[in-house]
Design a protein around this motif. Sequence first.
Motif, PDB file in Angstrom:
ATOM      1  N   LEU A 363       0.736  -1.215   0.351  1.00  0.00           N
ATOM      2  CA  LEU A 363      -0.233  -0.207   0.014  1.00  0.00           C
ATOM      3  C   LEU A 363       0.829   1.392  -0.427  1.00  0.00           C
ATOM      4  N   ARG A 364       0.709   2.324  -0.863  1.00  0.00           N
ATOM      5  CA  ARG A 364       1.460   3.261  -0.976  1.00  0.00           C
ATOM      6  C   ARG A 364       0.367   4.133  -0.493  1.00  0.00           C
ATOM      7  N   VAL A 365      -1.032   4.602  -0.794  1.00  0.00           N
ATOM      8  CA  VAL A 365      -2.144   5.843  -1.057  1.00  0.00           C
ATOM      9  C   VAL A 365      -3.473   4.466  -0.601  1.00  0.00           C
ATOM     10  N   LEU A 366      -4.231   5.789   1.042  1.00  0.00           N
ATOM     11  CA  LEU A 366      -5.504   4.877   0.868  1.00  0.00           C
ATOM     12  C   LEU A 366      -6.602   6.529   0.841  1.00  0.00           C
ATOM     13  N   GLY A 367      -7.844   6.187   0.915  1.00  0.00           N
ATOM     14  CA  GLY A 367      -8.632   7.036   0.575  1.00  0.00           C
ATOM     15  C   GLY A 367      -9.307   6.515   1.673  1.00  0.00           C
ATOM     16  N   SER A 368     -10.474   7.933   1.528  1.00  0.00           N
ATOM     17  CA  SER A 368     -11.469   7.437   3.091  1.00  0.00           C
ATOM     18  C   SER A 368     -12.457   8.980   1.491  1.00  0.00           C
ATOM     19  N   VAL A 369     -13.902   8.115   1.994  1.00  0.00           N
ATOM     20  CA  VAL A 369     -15.234   8.446   1.409  1.00  0.00           C
ATOM     21  C   VAL A 369     -16.545   8.869   1.615  1.00  0.00           C
ATOM     22  N   GLY A 370     -17.462   9.406   1.229  1.00  0.00           N
ATOM     23  CA  GLY A 370     -18.672   9.086   1.474  1.00  0.00           C
ATOM     24  C   GLY A 370     -19.594  10.067   2.643  1.00  0.00           C
ATOM     25  N   GLU A 371     -18.052  10.368   3.579  1.00  0.00           N
ATOM     26  CA  GLU A 371     -19.497  11.154   4.679  1.00  0.00           C
ATOM     27  C   GLU A 371     -17.902  11.503   5.270  1.00  0.00           C
ATOM     28  N   PRO A 372     -17.812  12.673   6.559  1.00  0.00           N
ATOM     29  CA  PRO A 372     -16.744  12.537   7.418  1.00  0.00           C
ATOM     30  C   PRO A 372     -16.330  11.936   8.305  1.00  0.00           C
ATOM     31  N   ILE A 373     -14.698  11.074   8.093  1.00  0.00           N
ATOM     32  CA  ILE A 373     -14.202  10.608   8.664  1.00  0.00           C
ATOM     33  C   ILE A 373     -13.500  11.256   9.870  1.00  0.00           C
ATOM     34  N   ASN A 374     -13.734  10.299  11.776  1.00  0.00           N
ATOM     35  CA  ASN A 374     -13.841  11.572  12.869  1.00  0.00           C
ATOM     36  C   ASN A 374     -12.348  11.223  12.696  1.00  0.00           C
ATOM     37  N   GLU A 375     -11.842  11.291  13.620  1.00  0.00           N
ATOM     38  CA  GLU A 375     -10.097  11.753  14.296  1.00  0.00           C
ATOM     39  C   GLU A 375      -9.723  10.049  14.639  1.00  0.00           C
ATOM     40  N   GLU A 376     -10.430   9.349  15.349  1.00  0.00           N
ATOM     41  CA  GLU A 376     -10.107   7.880  15.294  1.00  0.00           C
ATOM     42  C   GLU A 376     -10.045   7.014  14.941  1.00  0.00           C
ATOM     43  N   ILE A 385      -3.064   0.486   9.001  1.00  0.00           N
ATOM     44  CA  ILE A 385      -3.275  -0.002   7.735  1.00  0.00           C
ATOM     45  C   ILE A 385      -2.589   0.336   6.752  1.00  0.00           C
ATOM     46  N   GLY A 386      -2.094   2.191   6.577  1.00  0.00           N
ATOM     47  CA  GLY A 386      -0.797   2.523   6.182  1.00  0.00           C
ATOM     48  C   GLY A 386       0.732   2.301   6.809  1.00  0.00           C
ATOM     49  N   LYS A 387       0.859   1.934   8.110  1.00  0.00           N
ATOM     50  CA  LYS A 387       1.866   1.279   8.752  1.00  0.00           C
ATOM     51  C   LYS A 387       2.792   2.920   9.424  1.00  0.00           C
ATOM     52  N   GLY A 388       1.319   4.377   8.646  1.00  0.00           N
ATOM     53  CA  GLY A 388       2.063   5.706  10.034  1.00  0.00           C
ATOM     54  C   GLY A 388       2.809   6.022   8.225  1.00  0.00           C
ATOM     55  N   ASN A 389       2.952   4.929   6.892  1.00  0.00           N
ATOM     56  CA  ASN A 389       3.839   5.844   5.435  1.00  0.00           C
ATOM     57  C   ASN A 389       2.978   5.983   4.488  1.00  0.00           C
ATOM     58  N   CYS A 390       1.884   5.985   4.576  1.00  0.00           N
ATOM     59  CA  CYS A 390       0.874   5.539   3.347  1.00  0.00           C
ATOM     60  C   CYS A 390      -0.204   7.429   3.292  1.00  0.00           C
ATOM     61  N   ALA A 391       0.227   7.874   1.997  1.00  0.00           N
ATOM     62  CA  ALA A 391      -0.672   9.360   2.181  1.00  0.00           C
ATOM     63  C   ALA A 391      -2.105   8.500   2.502  1.00  0.00           C
ATOM     64  N   LEU A 392      -2.907   9.408   2.705  1.00  0.00           N
ATOM     65  CA  LEU A 392      -3.987   9.025   3.346  1.00  0.00           C
ATOM     66  C   LEU A 392      -4.921  10.379   2.242  1.00  0.00           C
ATOM     67  N   VAL A 393      -5.911  10.278   1.645  1.00  0.00           N
ATOM     68  CA  VAL A 393      -6.661  11.276   1.232  1.00  0.00           C
ATOM     69  C   VAL A 393      -8.403  11.517   1.675  1.00  0.00           C
ATOM     70  N   ASP A 394      -8.437  12.165   2.396  1.00  0.00           N
ATOM     71  CA  ASP A 394      -9.481  12.514   2.709  1.00  0.00           C
ATOM     72  C   ASP A 394     -10.844  13.684   1.832  1.00  0.00           C
ATOM     73  N   THR A 395     -11.512  12.443   0.642  1.00  0.00           N
ATOM     74  CA  THR A 395     -12.203  12.707  -0.639  1.00  0.00           C
ATOM     75  C   THR A 395     -13.246  13.125  -0.035  1.00  0.00           C
ATOM     76  N   TRP A 396     -14.145  14.609  -0.583  1.00  0.00           N
ATOM     77  CA  TRP A 396     -15.101  15.391  -0.451  1.00  0.00           C
ATOM     78  C   TRP A 396     -15.544  15.197  -2.291  1.00  0.00           C
TER      79      TRP A 396
END
Length: 633
Positions: A363-376, A385-396
Amino acid sequence: MIQIKDFEEYKAMYAKSVSSPGQFWDEVASSFYWQKKYDNVLNWEFDSPTVKWFEGAKVNITENCIDRHLEKRADQTALLFEPNEPSDTAQSITYSALSKQVNKLANGLKKLGAKKGDRICLYMPMSPELAYAVLACARIGAIHSVVFAGFSSKSLADRINDASCKLLLTADGFYRGKKYIDLKTISDEALKQTPSIENVLVLKHSGKPISFDAHRDVWYHSLVETQSDQCPAEPMDAEDELFILYTSGSTGKPKGVVHTTAGYMVYAEYSFRNVFQYREGDIYWCTADIGWITGHSYIIYGPLLAGATTLMFEGTPTYPDAGRFWEVVDKYKVNIFYTAPTAIRALQAKGLEFVQKHNLSSLRVLGSVGEPINEEAWQWYHTHIGKGNCALVDTWWQTETGGIMISPLAGITKEKPTFATYPLPGIQPVLVDAQGEEIIGNDVEGNLCVKFPWPSMLRTTWGDHKRCKEVYFSAYKDKYFTGDGCKRDQNGMYRITGRVDDVINVSGHRIGTAEVENAINAHDKVVESAVVGYPHDIKGQGIYAYVIANAQVENPESFAAEIRAHITTEIGALAKPDKIQVVAGLPKTRSGKIMRRILRKVAEGVTDNLGDTSTLLDPTVVESIIDSRALVS
Ligand code: PRX
């Protein structure tokens, strides 16, 4: 295709997209295959609204998804298919095989009389044939309307009738986790009230026996088998409709959001490449269902336009166990993984043992979509999942926007948990206050609008342009209104706070409260109901229904079960209320409007400080609702 490399370039591109939008989009569009180049990049006014991108062009999106890749990528995998049952056969479909399958089906559809402009309804499992069907429709210029295979026969019939679809593509049935979905039986029920349907193309998928009407039904495989694998791509005008996708709004009836050909195509590839920072050879997996916009734009069109390898998954995150996603990531060495916060929360709750069994180092990039992602959930996703070294894109973004609007660019934009961060170049978001004035400056909050067109925006709502104008372009003059509330922090980063209209977001799916109320009210034991959202640990929001029954309810549990079963037939299981409270009355103003603010608070568990109740016709109703909370089922 333009692919931004660093944040300096992002800023420069953003500035250019605002100062010279015509030139900016002309450059983005230059990498596509146009049968005839456009004369005009953009022509618009938001009052009607009229928005035309790339006018004068002749283009077919499937030539851009498939044909133009064949010279270089004929043997590259276009589509990976992972079935629900891990022991069933997975499939790997090359660009060359995809081309053949799509063309054969396109010819098959023609044989059944389909032609440019016809509407074709797809009510299918997450199988490769659903991807072929979407593309085959686009190949011949027919307009696809995919209906999520979790909707009821009534919802299916409503959608078929709204667009007067000529053909229905479905399957015998399929398993989602352990649950069997009997698509053909549900379709047959819907077909009793859909006069526009001439033929039904049936995919043999589960192999279970079904009823078959020899005059109307046609087996997918026997139709396709005999067809040529060459089918000319229909020359489409830039603004010819590509697809309709129904989505819930604040009124009872779902609306058919219409996307057109050229603008959607340009934005799908542009946003896919830039947000995920796609690299040649990446294995990309979006876990959405093709029944939703995320599946349209980021399982099929975006990745295929980019010549990528896209994985389609038929199953669920927790079948056979909560390690399934990670097993699949490991199996295919997925590089880019795109999912929804609800799935992350559900898997987080199952514990780390399911994650630790699998190797996620691809894994290099993680994405999230569909609703607000809570901090936890953000932190868990990032760390475990990203082991601290993947980009994480919260896509609105939204069904109506067609593609991702506000999001980090993976590895380029500095991330801030729970923030979708900055708009993509070409997107001009604004916050407005209650008076409709634009809120300038940072560290502010308001309603989110967009003040300039972008290529993949909706053009109309099917059969009802007035509704499109009213819902999206009338609340604020010369602006598209998203229906979302939003904050902008001191650095100009955006954080979406949730819907400000009567729409609830359950597990990343939009559900109109009025739609659920209409369904509940249609039950013969119900006088009236009011539906609100409330915070739910896994789903983001849950559905809370207050119901007035027409007789004394002796057993609230069985009454609630009856209401839930009724909603499942009226809309689909996804709209089943999580909580049902039988009440004697609803808090109404003197003008008869339900004060939902109060109901929302009670649903959240707040029983004092309910705010001003002086305008209520009968303030004692509130007390009785609070008192009857014990009756929630
Ligand atoms: O409220 C926003 C929320 O989902 C709505 C759009 O839903 P739908 O049309 O079904 O499309 C979902 C997939 C694009 C929006 O109005 N939403 C979507 N993404 C985010 C979000 N809310 C917060 N953060 C997001 N990343």
